[in-house]
Motif scaffolding. Structure first.
Motif, PDB file in Angstrom:
ATOM      1  N   MET A   1     -34.561  23.287  -1.668  1.00  0.00           N
ATOM      2  CA  MET A   1     -35.060  22.584  -0.492  1.00  0.00           C
ATOM      3  C   MET A   1     -33.959  22.469   0.561  1.00  0.00           C
ATOM      4  O   MET A   1     -32.807  22.197   0.236  1.00  0.00           O
ATOM      5  N   GLY A   2     -34.297  22.724   1.820  1.00  0.00           N
ATOM      6  CA  GLY A   2     -33.322  22.586   2.876  1.00  0.00           C
ATOM      7  C   GLY A   2     -32.754  23.924   3.309  1.00  0.00           C
ATOM      8  O   GLY A   2     -33.415  24.954   3.245  1.00  0.00           O
ATOM      9  N   VAL A   3     -31.498  23.896   3.725  1.00  0.00           N
ATOM     10  CA  VAL A   3     -30.823  25.089   4.222  1.00  0.00           C
ATOM     11  C   VAL A   3     -30.291  25.898   3.042  1.00  0.00           C
ATOM     12  O   VAL A   3     -29.587  25.362   2.187  1.00  0.00           O
ATOM     13  N   LYS A   4     -30.612  27.175   3.019  1.00  0.00           N
ATOM     14  CA  LYS A   4     -30.216  28.034   1.908  1.00  0.00           C
ATOM     15  C   LYS A   4     -28.686  28.163   1.840  1.00  0.00           C
ATOM     16  O   LYS A   4     -28.020  28.339   2.864  1.00  0.00           O
ATOM     17  N   ASP A   5     -28.153  28.059   0.610  1.00  0.00           N
ATOM     18  CA  ASP A   5     -26.725  28.224   0.303  1.00  0.00           C
ATOM     19  C   ASP A   5     -25.836  27.112   0.842  1.00  0.00           C
ATOM     20  O   ASP A   5     -24.601  27.182   0.688  1.00  0.00           O
ATOM     21  N   LEU A   6     -26.412  26.089   1.448  1.00  0.00           N
ATOM     22  CA  LEU A   6     -25.563  25.030   2.007  1.00  0.00           C
ATOM     23  C   LEU A   6     -24.873  24.230   0.912  1.00  0.00           C
ATOM     24  O   LEU A   6     -23.675  23.914   1.028  1.00  0.00           O
ATOM     25  N   TRP A   7     -25.594  23.904  -0.154  1.00  0.00           N
ATOM     26  CA  TRP A   7     -24.973  23.146  -1.243  1.00  0.00           C
ATOM     27  C   TRP A   7     -23.810  23.921  -1.852  1.00  0.00           C
ATOM     28  O   TRP A   7     -22.797  23.320  -2.243  1.00  0.00           O
ATOM     29  N   THR A   8     -23.929  25.243  -1.927  1.00  0.00           N
ATOM     30  CA  THR A   8     -22.847  26.060  -2.493  1.00  0.00           C
ATOM     31  C   THR A   8     -21.605  25.994  -1.612  1.00  0.00           C
ATOM     32  O   THR A   8     -20.475  25.895  -2.115  1.00  0.00           O
ATOM     33  N   ILE A   9     -21.779  26.069  -0.308  1.00  0.00           N
ATOM     34  CA  ILE A   9     -20.645  26.012   0.612  1.00  0.00           C
ATOM     35  C   ILE A   9     -19.965  24.642   0.550  1.00  0.00           C
ATOM     36  O   ILE A   9     -18.731  24.534   0.634  1.00  0.00           O
ATOM     37  N   LEU A  10     -20.768  23.592   0.369  1.00  0.00           N
ATOM     38  CA  LEU A  10     -20.223  22.228   0.344  1.00  0.00           C
ATOM     39  C   LEU A  10     -19.738  21.794  -1.033  1.00  0.00           C
ATOM     40  O   LEU A  10     -19.208  20.681  -1.166  1.00  0.00           O
ATOM     41  N   ALA A  11     -19.906  22.644  -2.044  1.00  0.00           N
ATOM     42  CA  ALA A  11     -19.533  22.276  -3.412  1.00  0.00           C
ATOM     43  C   ALA A  11     -18.073  21.818  -3.552  1.00  0.00           C
ATOM     44  O   ALA A  11     -17.781  20.863  -4.288  1.00  0.00           O
ATOM     45  N   PRO A  12     -17.108  22.457  -2.877  1.00  0.00           N
ATOM     46  CA  PRO A  12     -15.721  21.991  -3.009  1.00  0.00           C
ATOM     47  C   PRO A  12     -15.487  20.583  -2.489  1.00  0.00           C
ATOM     48  O   PRO A  12     -14.461  19.966  -2.801  1.00  0.00           O
ATOM     49  N   ALA A 208     -26.709  27.115  12.340  1.00  0.00           N
ATOM     50  CA  ALA A 208     -26.542  28.571  12.383  1.00  0.00           C
ATOM     51  C   ALA A 208     -26.812  29.186  11.014  1.00  0.00           C
ATOM     52  O   ALA A 208     -27.424  30.263  10.905  1.00  0.00           O
ATOM     53  N   LEU A 209     -26.383  28.495   9.954  1.00  0.00           N
ATOM     54  CA  LEU A 209     -26.645  28.986   8.594  1.00  0.00           C
ATOM     55  C   LEU A 209     -28.146  29.004   8.312  1.00  0.00           C
ATOM     56  O   LEU A 209     -28.659  29.931   7.658  1.00  0.00           O
ATOM     57  N   ALA A 210     -28.863  27.975   8.806  1.00  0.00           N
ATOM     58  CA  ALA A 210     -30.320  27.944   8.635  1.00  0.00           C
ATOM     59  C   ALA A 210     -30.984  29.107   9.365  1.00  0.00           C
ATOM     60  O   ALA A 210     -31.937  29.714   8.853  1.00  0.00           O
ATOM     61  N   LEU A 211     -30.486  29.452  10.552  1.00  0.00           N
ATOM     62  CA  LEU A 211     -31.060  30.564  11.312  1.00  0.00           C
ATOM     63  C   LEU A 211     -30.814  31.917  10.643  1.00  0.00           C
ATOM     64  O   LEU A 211     -31.689  32.788  10.627  1.00  0.00           O
ATOM     65  N   LEU A 212     -29.639  32.092  10.064  1.00  0.00           N
ATOM     66  CA  LEU A 212     -29.256  33.389   9.511  1.00  0.00           C
ATOM     67  C   LEU A 212     -29.687  33.575   8.059  1.00  0.00           C
ATOM     68  O   LEU A 212     -30.137  34.654   7.670  1.00  0.00           O
TER      69      LEU A 212
END
Length: 600
Positions: A1-12, A208-212
């Motif tokens: 749910m939400g923006v794809k791959d965002l949780w992965t980028i924010l994991a650190p 921008a991540l949501a758009l791409l």
């Protein structure tokens, strides 16, 4: 749910923290996320409407922990999300046609909103008001967090960051399992400010991540993944990224970039005139080398340009890229709330029991047992509001001290003075329960109890204080009677006196009448001389030099006076007449009278 791959980028930048760190905070909860997590809009045999059960226990946990909660309901869904809603409905109903219950299903949220109304009704019975936004619930949650009205958001939806949220609590759990830090429940804390400081990764880059890469509102650009996007983010700031995506439609700028990397007369390593092979052998005049060239000036830049041109060519296959409607959805505030009503209203125990019997098929006594601590906690926190209020109980007494999870607490037994809940639970359930005192008991923090019912606490603490007896000082008459009953007699000549009693020991034992009732001196004056002279001297010195006890100074003068004036008493402690068989006298005649005296 939400923006794809965002949780992965924010994991650190994620921290797993125990739930007790939320104590005292104000938290906005995206109610739809908790309902979707249950995956239980359809019926289950064991527990129907699991979303209601989960909602109750999670909310109860937060209330009893001292967290201020604000539940946010969904408003009208934007048209951008219709496809996503239809897909979720198909997954939630598992391909089966759901029961209509008089509500519509399909691309809209008719059935889902019907579910949310049940949740809202239960929260109202718990005394919690809900807030409803114009659009998405996560959008309103984010705006409340952005404006500082709440400290964070409990949600599984990463769209919150695109709407402007700063702190999101993900993977909320009240499970008692896991490592020691999470035994009381835990949550993942994501703070976008940390990512902003470290990577310059903020709200604009998330959009921008949501758009791409895609989101709930769009599928993204086919062929573009997280790695390509993050490489672009490394060379473009957060403030410039949306403008950079819009500039992709400018053919003139990117045509120059394409010519630069495709010009075969330029070295692919340093970007200067010449070929790579020539620079490797003879060096580069512009780089100032005799052999090879400085690849740091152009090689990395060339790869970055190629990556961006590749993404641009894929994105421009969609003539609407970048989607300005999507950008506007994330950046525009649909609801303007300047103040929140965080008042916790009185829980309604009677109607809550009826509600859970109807919708959750709980027994009345089970529902009462689970809800009763919520009512008592509200009553302790709002003690001033309970006067002349119906639906409350009265503390009967404090049973004992408790220490759950290291929190100093009291176990309180309550009572229903006015029999408001007498007919709520069937008699057969009460008879099967057994210990009714346990049913009416709750465990509450000591500081809250002391604030609400100080007299109750004082009564309990006084009852736990140890009762000390004051030692009674002997009176002069008691000492006088004691002296009359003392007999002085000595041991036989065959037994050696093992224990010497002094006046000091006598006076000390006189202060405890029970021990001195059968007390007697075994010391006969006629056999006094059986003791060694040194022992006699020690006895006398001990009587004279040792200090008397501190607890009879006021009686000492009278006692000494009575000892001096005992003319008619039968006590023979002081020798008035010489005895023929006195060993001291015989020894004196034998050794101390010399022959000189005889001659005289």
């Amino acid at each position: 749910m939400g923006v794809k791959d965002l949780w992965t980028i924010l994991a650190p930048f994620c921290e797993r923290k125990p739930l007790y760190e939320l104590q005292g905070k104000t938290v906005a909860i995206d109610l739809s996320c908790w309902v979707c997590e249950a995956q239980n809009i359809t019926e289950y045999t064991v527990q129907p409407r699991m979303y209601l059960r989960n909602l109750y226990f999670r909310t109860c946990y937060l209330l009893l922990m001292g967290v201020h909660v604000v539940f946010v309901l969904e408003g009208r869904a934007p048209e951008l999300k219709y496809k996503t809603i239809a897909a979720r409905n198909a997954v939630q109903f598992k391909g089966q046609k759901p029961k209509t219950d008089g509500v519509k299903t399909g691309k809209d949220r008719s059935r889902f909103n019907h579910t949310l109304k049940q949740c809202e009704e239960m929260l109202r019975l718990m005394g919690i008001a809900c807030v409803k936004g114009e659009g998405e619930a996560e959008a309103l949650c984010a705006h409340l967090n952005e404006d500082g009205l709440v400290d964070g958001i409990i949600s599984q939806d990463s769209d919150c960051f695109a709407y402007g949220a700063h702190v999101v609590y993900k993977n909320f759990s009240i499970s008692q399992q896991g490592n020691h830090a999470a035994k009381g429940g835990s949550v993942d804390v994501y703070d976008i400010n940390r990512a902003k400081e470290s990577l310059d990764f903020g709200r604009n880059k998330i959009i921008a991540l949501a758009l791409l890469c895609g989101s709930d509102y769009c599928e993204g650009v086919y062929g573009i993944g997280k790695d390509s996007v993050t490489k672009l983010f490394d060379i473009v700031s957060d403030n410039e990224i949306l403008g950079r995506l819009r500039s992709w439609k400018n053919d003139t700028l990117y045509e120059k970039m394409e010519r630069k990397i495709s010009d075969k007369s330029l070295c692919t390593s340093c970007g200067h005139l010449g070929k790579v092979q020539s620079h490797t052998k003879k060096g580069c005049f512009q780089c100032g080398t005799n052999q090879g060239c400085d690849s740091s000036k152009f090689k990395a830049e060339r790869l970055e340009i190629k990556n961006e041109l590749n993404m641009r060519s894929k994105a421009l296959k969609d003539p609407n890229f970048p989607d300005e409607v999507l950008i506007s959805e994330f950046l525009t505030k649909n609801s303007n709330i300047s103040e929140l009503n965080l008042q916790w209203n009185k829980p309604d125990l009677i109607n809550f029991v009826k509600f859970t019997v109807k919708y959750l098929t709980w027994e009345e006594i089970y529902s009462f047992e689970k809800f009763f601590p919520v009512l008592t906690r509200w009553q302790l926190l709002h003690h001033n509001q309970t006067k002349n209020t119906t639906g409350v109980v009265t503390p009967k007494f404090i049973k004992k001290r408790r220490n759950p999870k290291g929190v100093a607490s009291y176990e309180i037994v309550w009572e229903d003075k006015y029999n408001q809940f007498s007919d709520l639970i069937p008699e057969e359930q009460l008879s099967d329960y057994g210990d009714l005192e346990k049913l009416w008991s709750t465990i509450e923090p000591q500081n809250i109890v002391e604030s609400a019912y100080p007299e109750l606490v004082k009564e309990f603490e006084d009852s736990k204080k140890p009762k000390t007896r004051k030692k009674k000082k002997p009176s002069v008459d008691e000492i006088d009677n004691l002296l009359k009953n003392v007999s002085i007699s000595g041991p036989s000549k065959k037994k050696k006196l093992k224990k010497v009693h002094t006046l000091d020991s006598f006076l000390m034992t006189a202060s405890t009448p029970k021990r001195t009732q059968n007390f007697s001196f075994n010391m006969d004056q006629s056999n006094f001389g059986d003791e060694n002279d040194l022992e006699v001297s020690d006895i006398v010195d001990d009587i004279i030099n040792r200090k008397l006890p501190s607890y009879i100074p006021e009686n000492l003068d009278k006692l000494v006076t009575r000892l001096d004036n005992k003319e008619n008493d039968n006590c023979s402690f002081f020798v008035n007449e010489m005895t023929e068989n006195d060993l001291f006298e015989n020894t004196f005649k034998k050794y101390c009278i010399s022959s000189d005296y005889d001659s005289d």
